[in-house]
Scaffold this motif. Sequence first.
Motif, PDB file in Angstrom:
ATOM      1  N   ALA A   1      45.633  36.371  39.519  1.00 63.93           N
ATOM      2  CA  ALA A   1      44.954  37.639  39.827  1.00 63.93           C
ATOM      3  C   ALA A   1      44.285  38.204  38.583  1.00 63.93           C
ATOM      4  O   ALA A   1      43.149  38.704  38.629  1.00 63.93           O
ATOM      5  CB  ALA A   1      45.965  38.629  40.381  1.00 63.93           C
ATOM      6  N   ARG A   2      45.007  38.094  37.422  1.00 60.45           N
ATOM      7  CA  ARG A   2      44.426  38.616  36.175  1.00 60.45           C
ATOM      8  C   ARG A   2      43.195  37.781  35.781  1.00 60.45           C
ATOM      9  O   ARG A   2      42.182  38.306  35.321  1.00 60.45           O
ATOM     10  CB  ARG A   2      45.500  38.566  35.075  1.00 60.45           C
ATOM     11  CG  ARG A   2      45.197  39.458  33.898  1.00 60.45           C
ATOM     12  CD  ARG A   2      46.464  39.846  33.175  1.00 60.45           C
ATOM     13  NE  ARG A   2      47.222  38.736  32.654  1.00 60.45           N
ATOM     14  CZ  ARG A   2      46.961  38.136  31.479  1.00 60.45           C
ATOM     15  NH1 ARG A   2      45.999  38.591  30.715  1.00 60.45           N
ATOM     16  NH2 ARG A   2      47.700  37.117  31.064  1.00 60.45           N
ATOM     17  N   ALA A   3      43.292  36.469  35.993  1.00 61.35           N
ATOM     18  CA  ALA A   3      42.162  35.609  35.655  1.00 61.35           C
ATOM     19  C   ALA A   3      40.960  35.950  36.526  1.00 61.35           C
ATOM     20  O   ALA A   3      39.822  36.042  36.051  1.00 61.35           O
ATOM     21  CB  ALA A   3      42.536  34.135  35.848  1.00 61.35           C
TER      22      ALA A   3
ATOM     23  N   GLY B   1      34.416  40.118  35.701  1.00 64.78           N
ATOM     24  CA  GLY B   1      33.703  40.997  34.783  1.00 64.78           C
ATOM     25  C   GLY B   1      32.757  40.257  33.851  1.00 64.78           C
ATOM     26  O   GLY B   1      32.022  40.877  33.075  1.00 64.78           O
ATOM     27  N   VAL B   2      32.756  38.933  33.914  1.00 62.40           N
ATOM     28  CA  VAL B   2      31.891  38.152  33.008  1.00 62.40           C
ATOM     29  C   VAL B   2      30.464  38.146  33.563  1.00 62.40           C
ATOM     30  O   VAL B   2      30.258  37.981  34.767  1.00 62.40           O
ATOM     31  CB  VAL B   2      32.410  36.695  32.880  1.00 62.40           C
ATOM     32  CG1 VAL B   2      31.464  35.853  32.046  1.00 62.40           C
ATOM     33  CG2 VAL B   2      33.819  36.692  32.290  1.00 62.40           C
TER      34      VAL B   2
ATOM     35  N   ARG C   1      35.560  30.249  29.581  1.00 65.55           N
ATOM     36  CA  ARG C   1      36.749  29.888  28.782  1.00 65.55           C
ATOM     37  C   ARG C   1      37.044  30.970  27.747  1.00 65.55           C
ATOM     38  O   ARG C   1      38.186  31.375  27.536  1.00 65.55           O
ATOM     39  CB  ARG C   1      36.505  28.554  28.057  1.00 65.55           C
ATOM     40  CG  ARG C   1      36.756  27.358  28.951  1.00 65.55           C
ATOM     41  CD  ARG C   1      36.700  26.051  28.164  1.00 65.55           C
ATOM     42  NE  ARG C   1      36.322  24.985  29.091  1.00 65.55           N
ATOM     43  CZ  ARG C   1      35.140  24.423  29.142  1.00 65.55           C
ATOM     44  NH1 ARG C   1      34.196  24.782  28.287  1.00 65.55           N
ATOM     45  NH2 ARG C   1      34.884  23.484  30.037  1.00 65.55           N
ATOM     46  N   GLN C   2      35.968  31.415  27.098  1.00 71.07           N
ATOM     47  CA  GLN C   2      36.130  32.437  26.042  1.00 71.07           C
ATOM     48  C   GLN C   2      36.739  33.718  26.602  1.00 71.07           C
ATOM     49  O   GLN C   2      37.659  34.303  26.009  1.00 71.07           O
ATOM     50  CB  GLN C   2      34.758  32.731  25.421  1.00 71.07           C
ATOM     51  CG  GLN C   2      34.856  33.312  24.028  1.00 71.07           C
ATOM     52  CD  GLN C   2      33.468  33.454  23.400  1.00 71.07           C
ATOM     53  OE1 GLN C   2      32.460  33.159  24.035  1.00 71.07           O
ATOM     54  NE2 GLN C   2      33.438  33.908  22.171  1.00 71.07           N
TER      55      GLN C   2
ATOM     56  N   ALA D   1      40.380  35.208  25.617  1.00 75.41           N
ATOM     57  CA  ALA D   1      40.487  36.564  25.055  1.00 75.41           C
ATOM     58  C   ALA D   1      41.578  37.380  25.760  1.00 75.41           C
ATOM     59  O   ALA D   1      42.189  38.263  25.162  1.00 75.41           O
ATOM     60  CB  ALA D   1      39.139  37.274  25.168  1.00 75.41           C
ATOM     61  N   GLN D   2      41.841  37.043  27.005  1.00 78.07           N
ATOM     62  CA  GLN D   2      42.883  37.743  27.763  1.00 78.07           C
ATOM     63  C   GLN D   2      44.225  37.035  27.659  1.00 78.07           C
ATOM     64  O   GLN D   2      45.176  37.378  28.370  1.00 78.07           O
ATOM     65  CB  GLN D   2      42.479  37.856  29.239  1.00 78.07           C
ATOM     66  CG  GLN D   2      41.299  38.763  29.500  1.00 78.07           C
ATOM     67  CD  GLN D   2      41.526  40.193  29.068  1.00 78.07           C
ATOM     68  OE1 GLN D   2      42.606  40.765  29.320  1.00 78.07           O
ATOM     69  NE2 GLN D   2      40.546  40.775  28.361  1.00 78.07           N
TER      70      GLN D   2
END
Lengths: 296, 217
Positions: A79-81, A87-88, A141-142, A146-147
């Motif tokens: 879910a977080r991913a 948002g990207v 990926r970046q 970052a998360q």
Amino acid sequence: MSESFDPARWRPAAFLPEQDARDPALIFAIAVLCFLACLTALGVIAGDRAAHGWAGQLTGEATVIVRARGGETPDAAAARAAETLAGVKGVSEARALEKEKAYDLIRPWLGDVSDLEDLPVPRLVAVSLDRKQPATAAGLRQALKAQGLDAVVDDHQIWIKDIRQAAGVVRWTGAALFLLIALAAAAVVAFATRAGLAARRDVVEVLHLTGAEDGQIANLFELRFARIAAISGAFGATAAALAGGLLRLVGGGQGITPALPIAWLDLLAVLPCPLLAAIVAAVAARLTARRLIQDL
Amino acid sequence: MRYGRGPDVLSDISLSLPRGSFHFITGPSGAGKSSLLKLIYLAARPSAGTVRLFGEDVAGMTARDLPRARRRIGVVFQDLLLLDHLSAFDNAALPLRIAGHKPSEYRGDVAELLTWVGLGGRMHARPPTLAGGEKQRLAIARAVVNRPEILLADEPTGNVDHEMALRIYRLFVELNRLGTTVIIATHDQDLVARSARPVLHLDKGRLKPLPPQGPTT
């Protein structure tokens, strides 16, 4: 009747006899070749469209495999991913797939295991990319890194490369087939020209001795076989268009198979066939006739 | 001259035919009459020696020169070589069409010529429906229709009666009077005897000039 002949109304007759007993056989042979050439062209067009469609679908999507870290549950990590990816820039939608779907994917390898909950099965996030400015795999990926997410991004490049390669093979094979059929048609016309010249040797000899230039005589055969090839091309193209239309009707929008989706507009590809057949025949007849006349 | 690897059909031939002359070629069958004509109408090339036509060595003529030279020559072929699928009118008009003239320029002349050779009522007919003499007259009409500079005729009176033979001969004389060089290969000794024209006599491929054999017609 002699009384009916009026020199004032006389129009020059064709130097070569209008009809030849071999014409129907020649028309049939060239028409079959044109039919095959048109079917090849339709196959290449449909195959190319299918490859583009598949590549387009794969280009617009990416799959992210998320593994849970620390005390985080797989569902929470997924879910977080999905939230991060949504948002990207260049991502139009990111959706974590239900765990059942992940289980369905690995079940064929593990069998009907009842307690999959105990296994660290990774979760999947399906990402739809913006068609115009899609996000890159590196960008995704970046953002995940970052998360602090442990994830693998699959942008389907390996499949796209294979599909493009397969589409290229279909295109070049089609082109090679088309060229082979054109050469076969040229050979048939060259053979027919040779036979025609042999059968009309009397005409050629008289024209030759009366002062006709080699080009003038070659023109007669060139025009004759171009006309025959154009008629044959029209027959072959019509038959191929009918066959293509039948495939379209039988298979609906997907054609007879999703691998070869034929559109109605594709049938227009057979239109240049009579002209191309006439050009190939004219060139073959001219070259053959000139060579034979020079040997007279 | 020889065909392929066969024996010489013409040898030791040396002659010059002045522009505007009129000659008969005589000799028994197989003497080389038709072969000599073939050399002149550019249907064959000598295996040795030189042929000069219109002041030019034939060996030096290019593929473009040959058709132009042939258009200046009218030929009555021994086997006539008429095109069976064309009408008598189309056959007669053939040299003019090949030379690129417009039908409007020659329709009248062709009709007049066919009428003159007695085919006025047979202009539409195709050669297979013509009698032997009619075919021969049609072949003659085709040979002279473009007023050639050289007229070659191989047995032109072989299938016509005596009266028509004389008419045809007079046509050749008239063309000759207008400047055409005429060469006629014939077995018709009577025709040769009636003329006071020089005779080139061939025997076994060799040339033997004979004096004129009778009064001019």
